[in-house]
Design a protein around this motif. Sequence first.
Motif, short mmCIF file in Angstrom:
data_model
loop_
_atom_site.label_atom_id
_atom_site.label_comp_id
_atom_site.label_asym_id
_atom_site.label_seq_id
_atom_site.Cartn_x
_atom_site.Cartn_y
_atom_site.Cartn_z
N LEU A 101 0.88 -1.16 0.00
CA LEU A 101 0.00 0.00 0.00
C LEU A 101 0.91 1.21 0.00
O LEU A 101 1.88 1.27 0.78
N ILE A 102 0.63 2.18 -0.87
CA ILE A 102 1.36 3.44 -0.85
C ILE A 102 0.34 4.53 -0.52
O ILE A 102 -0.65 4.71 -1.22
N ALA A 103 0.60 5.22 0.61
CA ALA A 103 -0.28 6.27 1.10
C ALA A 103 0.56 7.52 1.36
O ALA A 103 1.49 7.47 2.18
N ASP A 104 0.26 8.58 0.65
CA ASP A 104 1.01 9.83 0.79
C ASP A 104 2.51 9.62 0.61
O ASP A 104 3.33 10.22 1.31
N GLY A 105 2.89 8.72 -0.29
CA GLY A 105 4.29 8.46 -0.56
C GLY A 105 4.93 7.46 0.38
O GLY A 105 6.07 7.05 0.17
N ASP A 106 4.24 7.06 1.43
CA ASP A 106 4.76 6.07 2.38
C ASP A 106 4.37 4.67 1.91
O ASP A 106 3.23 4.44 1.53
N LYS A 107 5.32 3.75 1.97
CA LYS A 107 5.12 2.39 1.47
C LYS A 107 4.98 1.41 2.64
O LYS A 107 5.85 1.35 3.52
#
Length: 185
Positions: free
Chosen positions: A36-42
């Motif tokens: 999952l990538i959320a706001d650039g965080d993996k």
Amino acid sequence: MPAKLTPLVFDYHPGASQVVDNGHTVQVLVGPGNYLIADGDKYQLIQFHFHHPSEDAIEGKHFDMELHMVHKDADGNLALVAILLSDGKANPLVQMGWDNVPTEKEKVKTLTTPLDPKEILPATEGYYSFAGSLTTPPCTEGVRWFVMQSPLDISVHQEQSFAALYPNNSRPIQPRNGRTVEASR
């Protein structure tokens, strides 16, 4: 509150998985390589599990069940994607899990067919986001929550099969305590 949230990116692929009844829920352990990538965080998908009835509500409406997809980043931070489940048509991915629940608690059963976590995602991408905690002990704080706005179908039989094992394994809705719940547009 409506917000300009970035779309969630699900980089999921079919792969090996295992099913376990851990004494609290049915859990599907997912092999590596799903993110999952959320706001650039993996965040890597570790497992998903079920709650009956739903732990989240939309505009005060609870759902028949809820699925939690547990993700962890390289630093150990958690992000959970919650998918609400409503009685309707049978869900093939849920059925694959039910068909493979070991008869003994804590025993792990490896699925013979690759599981594609992408198949459990709703077709629409809208979601709610808030900071929260795990819903099972030790209820660790600092968890990023993403609750999908569109529920998925499960059959009444699928819901009842889970409820026979766990009639109520849900944490009650917690007070907001000043937390903001944002909704994607």
